[in-house]
Enzyme design. Sequence first.
Site, PDB file in Angstrom:
ATOM      1  N   ILE A 187      91.629  22.219  35.721  1.00 30.35           N
ATOM      2  CA  ILE A 187      92.283  20.964  37.042  1.00 30.35           C
ATOM      3  C   ILE A 187      91.031  19.885  37.412  1.00 30.35           C
ATOM      4  O   ILE A 187      91.503  19.370  38.281  1.00 30.35           O
ATOM      5  CB  ILE A 187      93.040  21.551  37.443  1.00 30.35           C
ATOM      6  CG1 ILE A 187      93.697  21.343  38.443  1.00 30.35           C
ATOM      7  CG2 ILE A 187      91.735  22.630  39.191  1.00 30.35           C
ATOM      8  CD1 ILE A 187      94.673  22.357  39.255  1.00 30.35           C
ATOM      9  N   ASN A 189      80.303  30.432  32.249  1.00 35.01           N
ATOM     10  CA  ASN A 189      79.745  31.118  33.778  1.00 35.01           C
ATOM     11  C   ASN A 189      79.911  32.622  33.522  1.00 35.01           C
ATOM     12  O   ASN A 189      80.935  32.548  33.571  1.00 35.01           O
ATOM     13  CB  ASN A 189      80.105  29.678  34.768  1.00 35.01           C
ATOM     14  CG  ASN A 189      79.682  28.762  34.897  1.00 35.01           C
ATOM     15  OD1 ASN A 189      78.617  28.524  34.458  1.00 35.01           O
ATOM     16  ND2 ASN A 189      81.198  27.544  34.830  1.00 35.01           N
ATOM     17  N   GLY A 229      77.696  31.312  38.565  1.00 38.24           N
ATOM     18  CA  GLY A 229      78.871  29.987  39.123  1.00 38.24           C
ATOM     19  C   GLY A 229      80.118  30.496  38.640  1.00 38.24           C
ATOM     20  O   GLY A 229      81.124  29.679  38.759  1.00 38.24           O
ATOM     21  N   HIS A 276      86.449  32.835  30.472  1.00 37.42           N
ATOM     22  CA  HIS A 276      86.574  31.363  29.275  1.00 37.42           C
ATOM     23  C   HIS A 276      85.592  30.832  29.757  1.00 37.42           C
ATOM     24  O   HIS A 276      84.537  31.171  29.627  1.00 37.42           O
ATOM     25  CB  HIS A 276      87.234  30.364  31.357  1.00 37.42           C
ATOM     26  CG  HIS A 276      86.716  30.602  32.373  1.00 37.42           C
ATOM     27  ND1 HIS A 276      86.727  31.529  33.218  1.00 37.42           N
ATOM     28  CD2 HIS A 276      85.712  29.831  32.996  1.00 37.42           C
ATOM     29  CE1 HIS A 276      86.050  31.489  34.546  1.00 37.42           C
ATOM     30  NE2 HIS A 276      85.502  29.640  34.327  1.00 37.42           N
TER      31      HIS A 276
HETATM   32  P1  5GP Z   1      84.218  28.669  36.785  1.00 38.06           P
HETATM   33  O1  5GP Z   1      83.526  27.843  37.952  1.00 38.06           O
HETATM   34  O2  5GP Z   1      85.044  29.974  37.156  1.00 38.06           O
HETATM   35  O3  5GP Z   1      83.211  29.180  35.736  1.00 38.06           O
HETATM   36  O4  5GP Z   1      85.337  28.010  36.280  1.00 38.06           O
HETATM   37  C1  5GP Z   1      86.308  27.850  36.315  1.00 38.06           C
HETATM   38  C2  5GP Z   1      87.553  26.390  36.588  1.00 38.06           C
HETATM   39  O5  5GP Z   1      88.448  26.812  36.953  1.00 38.06           O
HETATM   40  C3  5GP Z   1      86.855  25.682  36.866  1.00 38.06           C
HETATM   41  O6  5GP Z   1      86.627  24.547  36.286  1.00 38.06           O
HETATM   42  C4  5GP Z   1      88.727  25.226  38.000  1.00 38.06           C
HETATM   43  O7  5GP Z   1      88.669  23.820  37.791  1.00 38.06           O
HETATM   44  C5  5GP Z   1      88.894  26.223  37.040  1.00 38.06           C
HETATM   45  N1  5GP Z   1      90.431  25.655  37.863  1.00 38.06           N
HETATM   46  C6  5GP Z   1      91.030  26.623  38.618  1.00 38.06           C
HETATM   47  N2  5GP Z   1      92.275  26.561  39.301  1.00 38.06           N
HETATM   48  C7  5GP Z   1      92.453  25.954  38.170  1.00 38.06           C
HETATM   49  C8  5GP Z   1      94.150  25.783  38.005  1.00 38.06           C
HETATM   50  O8  5GP Z   1      95.109  26.577  38.594  1.00 38.06           O
HETATM   51  N3  5GP Z   1      94.409  25.212  36.916  1.00 38.06           N
HETATM   52  C9  5GP Z   1      93.257  24.603  35.822  1.00 38.06           C
HETATM   53  N4  5GP Z   1      93.743  23.645  35.013  1.00 38.06           N
HETATM   54  N5  5GP Z   1      92.051  24.758  36.156  1.00 38.06           N
HETATM   55  C10 5GP Z   1      91.631  25.520  37.543  1.00 38.06           C
END
Ligand code: 5GP
Length: 112
Positions: A31, A85, A91, A98
């Site tokens: 997103i 991450n 982070g 994911h």
């Molecule tokens: P992290 O910081 O945990 O490695 O990555 C989480 C990722 O999930 C972030 O890059 C963030 O932009 C993405 N993200 C969080 N909420 C949503 C959502 O509701 N939809 C989508 N498509 N991505 C999301």
Amino acid sequence: MTDCLFCRIVRGEIPVARVAETEECLAFRDIAPQAPVHLLVIPKAHFGSLEDVTDASTVGAMSMLAQQVARSEGIAASGYRCVINTGVDGGQSVGHLHLHLLGGRSQGWPPG
Ligand code: 5GP
Ligand code: ZN
């Protein structure tokens, strides 16, 4: 985990731009993209993080879908980065395993 954000995305309760899926994994657009191509590849089953994985098949399936999507997104030849991450220092902000697939521009090193 019924209230997990990414479990809800798997179930279709939160709309995302789905790009590809397999029986085990789903790929969708982040997103808040940090590169021209920024997808997330997740297992459909819930794992809190890489720390909760106990066998090679989950990350293997995620990696193979990332490779497939890198090709379909046209970044396989130019190159791309896959990032998982993990935990606070890693982070990680969403507690469902994911893989970030980033491409379409040169990636800096070392990461921040
Ligand atoms: P992290 O910081 O945990 O490695 O990555 C989480 C990722 O999930 C972030 O890059 C963030 O932009 C993405 N993200 C969080 N909420 C949503 C959502 O509701 N939809 C989508 N498509 N991505 C999301
Ligand atoms: Zn989950």
